[in-house]
Design a protein around this motif. Structure first.
Motif, PDB file in Angstrom:
ATOM      1  N   MET A   4      -4.541  -9.918  -6.353  1.00  0.00           N
ATOM      2  CA  MET A   4      -4.228  -8.495  -6.310  1.00  0.00           C
ATOM      3  C   MET A   4      -4.604  -7.913  -4.952  1.00  0.00           C
ATOM      4  O   MET A   4      -3.872  -7.097  -4.377  1.00  0.00           O
ATOM      5  N   LEU A   5      -5.732  -8.348  -4.419  1.00  0.00           N
ATOM      6  CA  LEU A   5      -6.149  -7.890  -3.098  1.00  0.00           C
ATOM      7  C   LEU A   5      -5.206  -8.408  -2.014  1.00  0.00           C
ATOM      8  O   LEU A   5      -4.894  -7.692  -1.055  1.00  0.00           O
ATOM      9  N   ASP A   6      -4.733  -9.641  -2.172  1.00  0.00           N
ATOM     10  CA  ASP A   6      -3.786 -10.187  -1.202  1.00  0.00           C
ATOM     11  C   ASP A   6      -2.507  -9.349  -1.171  1.00  0.00           C
ATOM     12  O   ASP A   6      -1.980  -9.040  -0.087  1.00  0.00           O
ATOM     13  N   GLU A   7      -2.003  -8.994  -2.353  1.00  0.00           N
ATOM     14  CA  GLU A   7      -0.790  -8.173  -2.402  1.00  0.00           C
ATOM     15  C   GLU A   7      -1.063  -6.783  -1.841  1.00  0.00           C
ATOM     16  O   GLU A   7      -0.216  -6.202  -1.164  1.00  0.00           O
ATOM     17  N   SER A   8      -2.249  -6.259  -2.111  1.00  0.00           N
ATOM     18  CA  SER A   8      -2.611  -4.940  -1.581  1.00  0.00           C
ATOM     19  C   SER A   8      -2.561  -4.937  -0.057  1.00  0.00           C
ATOM     20  O   SER A   8      -2.011  -4.009   0.562  1.00  0.00           O
ATOM     21  N   ARG A   9      -3.156  -5.953   0.561  1.00  0.00           N
ATOM     22  CA  ARG A   9      -3.176  -6.022   2.026  1.00  0.00           C
ATOM     23  C   ARG A   9      -1.766  -6.163   2.587  1.00  0.00           C
ATOM     24  O   ARG A   9      -1.408  -5.522   3.587  1.00  0.00           O
ATOM     25  N   ALA A  10      -0.948  -6.999   1.925  1.00  0.00           N
ATOM     26  CA  ALA A  10       0.421  -7.202   2.407  1.00  0.00           C
ATOM     27  C   ALA A  10       1.239  -5.918   2.271  1.00  0.00           C
ATOM     28  O   ALA A  10       2.024  -5.572   3.165  1.00  0.00           O
ATOM     29  N   PHE A  11       1.041  -5.207   1.181  1.00  0.00           N
ATOM     30  CA  PHE A  11       1.802  -3.971   0.981  1.00  0.00           C
ATOM     31  C   PHE A  11       1.370  -2.909   1.977  1.00  0.00           C
ATOM     32  O   PHE A  11       2.214  -2.193   2.543  1.00  0.00           O
ATOM     33  N   ALA A  12       0.070  -2.783   2.194  1.00  0.00           N
ATOM     34  CA  ALA A  12      -0.425  -1.808   3.168  1.00  0.00           C
ATOM     35  C   ALA A  12       0.155  -2.099   4.553  1.00  0.00           C
ATOM     36  O   ALA A  12       0.574  -1.182   5.278  1.00  0.00           O
ATOM     37  N   ALA A  13       0.187  -3.375   4.930  1.00  0.00           N
ATOM     38  CA  ALA A  13       0.746  -3.746   6.234  1.00  0.00           C
ATOM     39  C   ALA A  13       2.226  -3.392   6.313  1.00  0.00           C
ATOM     40  O   ALA A  13       2.709  -2.924   7.343  1.00  0.00           O
ATOM     41  N   SER A  14       2.958  -3.586   5.201  1.00  0.00           N
ATOM     42  CA  SER A  14       4.386  -3.279   5.195  1.00  0.00           C
ATOM     43  C   SER A  14       4.656  -1.793   5.343  1.00  0.00           C
ATOM     44  O   SER A  14       5.740  -1.394   5.761  1.00  0.00           O
ATOM     45  N   LYS A  15       3.669  -0.974   4.998  1.00  0.00           N
ATOM     46  CA  LYS A  15       3.799   0.481   5.102  1.00  0.00           C
ATOM     47  C   LYS A  15       3.127   1.030   6.360  1.00  0.00           C
ATOM     48  O   LYS A  15       2.977   2.243   6.512  1.00  0.00           O
ATOM     49  N   GLY A  16       2.735   0.139   7.245  1.00  0.00           N
ATOM     50  CA  GLY A  16       2.104   0.577   8.484  1.00  0.00           C
ATOM     51  C   GLY A  16       0.705   1.126   8.280  1.00  0.00           C
ATOM     52  O   GLY A  16       0.234   1.948   9.084  1.00  0.00           O
ATOM     53  N   GLN A  17       0.016   0.656   7.242  1.00  0.00           N
ATOM     54  CA  GLN A  17      -1.331   1.139   6.918  1.00  0.00           C
ATOM     55  C   GLN A  17      -2.320  -0.024   6.895  1.00  0.00           C
ATOM     56  O   GLN A  17      -3.149  -0.137   5.998  1.00  0.00           O
ATOM     57  N   ALA A  18      -2.225  -0.884   7.882  1.00  0.00           N
ATOM     58  CA  ALA A  18      -3.070  -2.076   7.909  1.00  0.00           C
ATOM     59  C   ALA A  18      -4.548  -1.755   8.094  1.00  0.00           C
ATOM     60  O   ALA A  18      -5.398  -2.634   7.922  1.00  0.00           O
ATOM     61  N   ASP A  19      -4.873  -0.505   8.443  1.00  0.00           N
ATOM     62  CA  ASP A  19      -6.280  -0.150   8.624  1.00  0.00           C
ATOM     63  C   ASP A  19      -6.988   0.133   7.298  1.00  0.00           C
ATOM     64  O   ASP A  19      -8.201   0.327   7.268  1.00  0.00           O
ATOM     65  N   ILE A  20      -6.241   0.167   6.189  1.00  0.00           N
ATOM     66  CA  ILE A  20      -6.885   0.329   4.885  1.00  0.00           C
ATOM     67  C   ILE A  20      -7.711  -0.921   4.589  1.00  0.00           C
ATOM     68  O   ILE A  20      -7.255  -2.049   4.787  1.00  0.00           O
TER      69      ILE A  20
END
Length: 289
Positions: A90-106
C-alpha cells in the motif's frame, strides 16, 4: 453454540459478496485513483466536517491507505503531508501515485498508530478515515495522536461503530452483505461460519489473520459507548463527537432514494443509547489539543 453455525452460514449466504476486481486483479494505482477521485468529489473525508482547512498546515494522514487522499490533502494547501500505513505494498502504491501527481515530497512511512515515529508536537492536523475501527489499541492511538499534535492542532476522525449494520463487522467487504451479522450472532459463531464459507467457495481473497483480541477479522470491536469512555480519559481541550445516522446526506443514494424524508426519525434515534449503536453510520470526531 456450534448449533448456531449452520444458521449463521445460511444467513450470510442470503446476500453473498461478488468480490470487486481490485481484490482479485488490481490494476496499477487503481485503488489510489479511487481514493483520490472520492476525495475530489462532494462526499470525501472533507465532507464530514463543517470546517476543514489544511492550508499551510503540517498534516498526518493516519492510515493513508493507497495514498489517494494523502495526495489530495497536499493539493488542498497543506504545507506538508505524511501518511502512515502498516502494509508495504500500500505504501509502494502511495509513493508511486504521489509521484504521478507531482507530489513526490509527500512522506509515506510504515508505522503502527500505537507507536508513531514522530517527535511530540509535530503536526497541526491529523486525518483518519475509516481506520480507528481497525487499530489494535485505540486508546494508545488516541494518546499518540494527542502527543504528536501541536497545541491547537485538530484530530479529524471518521469511522463506523462495531454494530453498524452494513459495515461494522466489515464482512460486507469479502463474504456477505446480509445486514448486522454481529448483532444477530456471537462473533465466535461468525468466525466459524465465515471460515467454512471461505473454504467451500475456494475464494481467492481471504482476510488478514486475526489478532488475539479481535472479535472479527481486522476490527477491534469499538462501540459508541466504548469510544465515549475513551474520550473521557484523553486530555484533548475540545472533544466534539457527531453521530451520523445510517440515513443522512452522507449516503451516496441520498437523493436517488429520497431518503431525506426518513432522516428526522433516524437523526433522533442516534441520540438514544443502545439504539444508536445499530443506527449510526459513522462516528465523526474533531478533537482539539
Amino acid at each position: 453454540m456450534s448449533i448456531l453455525v449452520p444458521l449463521a452460514k445460511w444467513y450470510l449466504s442470503l446476500m453473498p459478496v461478488q468480490l470487486p476486481s481490485y481484490y482479485t486483479h488490481r490494476k496499477p494505482l487503481e485503488r489510489a485513483q479511487m481514493e483520490y477521485a472520492d476525495e475530489c468529489g462532494q462526499q470525501g473525508f472533507h465532507s464530514f466536517f463543517k470546517s476543514f482547512d489544511l492550508t499551510a498546515k503540517d498534516v498526518l494522514d493516519f492510515g493513508c491507505g493507497f495514498g489517494g487522499r494523502t495526495v489530495r490533502f497536499k493539493e488542498l494547501g497543506a504545507r506538508s503531508v505524511t501518511g502512515i500505513e502498516v502494509v508495504a505494498d500500500m505504501l509502494d502504491e502511495s509513493r508511486a501515485f504521489a509521484a504521478s501527481k507531482g507530489q513526490a515530497d509527500i512522506m509515506f512511512v510504515m508505522a503502527e498508530g500505537e507507536h508513531l515515529p514522530f517527535r511530540s508536537e509535530t503536526f497541526d492536523a491529523i486525518c483518519s478515515y475509516d481506520v480507528f475501527e481497525h487499530v489494535a489499541d485505540l486508546k494508545l492511538c488516541l494518546e499518540e495522536c494527542y502527543r504528536v499534535l501541536r497545541p491547537g492542532g485538530v484530530l479529524y476522525g471518521v469511522f463506523p461503530p462495531f454494530h453498524h449494520p452494513t459495515g461494522g463487522s466489515h464482512l460486507h467487504g469479502y463474504i456477505s452483505r446480509s445486514p448486522a451479522p454481529n448483532v444477530l450472532f456471537p462473533c465466535p459463531v461468525l468466525v466459524k461460519a465465515v471460515d467454512q464459507l471461505l473454504e467451500e467457495r475456494q475464494q481467492s481473497y481471504i482476510p488478514m489473520a486475526m489478532r488475539p483480541n479481535d472479535p472479527l477479522w481486522s476490527v477491534n470491536g469499538t462501540t459508541i459507548r466504548g469510544f465515549k469512555r475513551l474520550r473521557s480519559i484523553i486530555p484533548f481541550r475540545q472533544k466534539r463527537i457527531h453521530l451520523l445516522p445510517v440515513i443522512s446526506p452522507g449516503r451516496a443514494k441520498w437523493h436517488q432514494w429520497r431518503m431525506k424524508y426518513w432522516a428526522l426519525p433516524f437523526s433522533l434515534a442516534v441520540r438514544i443509547p443502545f439504539l444508536n449503536e445499530v443506527l449510526t453510520d459513522r462516528i465523526v470526531i474533531e478533537f482539539v489539543r
